[in-house]
Design a protein around this motif. Structure first.
Motif, mmCIF file in Angstrom:
data_model
loop_
_atom_site.group_PDB
_atom_site.id
_atom_site.type_symbol
_atom_site.label_atom_id
_atom_site.label_comp_id
_atom_site.label_asym_id
_atom_site.label_seq_id
_atom_site.Cartn_x
_atom_site.Cartn_y
_atom_site.Cartn_z
ATOM 1 N N ASP A 1 0.894 -1.315 0.107
ATOM 2 C CA ASP A 1 -0.001 -0.169 0.070
ATOM 3 C C ASP A 1 0.846 1.315 -0.092
ATOM 4 O O ASP A 1 0.388 2.418 0.087
ATOM 5 C CB ASP A 1 -1.071 0.017 1.273
ATOM 6 N N ARG B 1 -8.245 7.770 -2.632
ATOM 7 C CA ARG B 1 -7.495 6.477 -1.928
ATOM 8 C C ARG B 1 -6.122 7.058 -1.405
ATOM 9 O O ARG B 1 -5.654 6.036 -0.747
ATOM 10 C CB ARG B 1 -7.118 5.714 -3.400
ATOM 11 N N GLN C 1 0.929 6.547 1.332
ATOM 12 C CA GLN C 1 0.263 5.486 1.572
ATOM 13 C C GLN C 1 -1.019 5.606 0.680
ATOM 14 O O GLN C 1 -1.880 6.626 0.805
ATOM 15 C CB GLN C 1 -0.122 5.183 2.946
ATOM 16 N N GLY D 1 -5.079 3.429 -0.468
ATOM 17 C CA GLY D 1 -5.819 2.348 -0.312
ATOM 18 C C GLY D 1 -6.593 1.761 -1.665
ATOM 19 O O GLY D 1 -6.506 2.171 -2.541
#
Length: 155
Positions: free
Chosen positions: A34, A88, A153, A155
């Protein structure tokens, strides 16, 4: 891009540039789990490269603007990696910033605040705080004032 980030960009009179293409034999980003590792983004705007040396041909305000341009390019790469869905983005993890500066210039952290402050203005407070390095260097590609790479990071 999420409406919130787009609205914040508009409020600041900014827009994401197209994600810059690599200038040599590398890719603009690599996703590992991620964590998105974005290659160094050199300072550029609609007029081309932002060229200068802090402490010589460029003042602090110019350096801050160059770092801000790097942050926009980083965010453009994140946007590309997320297929245009910046919702995201979970966290700005780390920025590594390089400032083209004279040996006696010591305000590299103030220059790099241009990038950090822009992320803070655009992103949710849970997303923008990050670790950071601000390093003075003798030269950067194309004579640009600032280059920043980052880890994000998603998602």
């Amino acid at each position: 891009m999420t409406p919130d980030i787009q609205a914040r960009l508009t409020d600041l009179g900014l827009a994401l540039p197209p994600a810059p293409a690599p200038a040599a034999n590398y890719v603009p980003f690599v996703l590992a789990g991620d964590l998105l590792h974005v290659s160094g983004q050199v300072a550029a705007d609609a007029n081309g490269f932002i060229i200068g040396k802090l402490g010589d041909t460029m003042d602090l305000d110019g350096g801050v603007a160059a770092a801000r341009a790097c942050a926009l390019s980083l965010l453009a790469q994140v946007n590309a990696a997320c297929d245009g869905d910046l919702s995201r983005l979970r966290r700005v993890v780390k920025l590594n910033a390089f400032v083209n500066s004279t040996a006696d210039f010591t305000d590299q952290p103030k220059v790099v605040n241009g990038a950090s402050d822009l992320f803070a203005a655009l992103l949710d407070p849970a997303v923008s705080p990050h670790a950071r390095s601000a390093v003075g260097v003798a030269a950067l590609p194309f004579g640009v004032a600032v280059e920043i790479d980052g880890i994000f990071q998603i998602g």
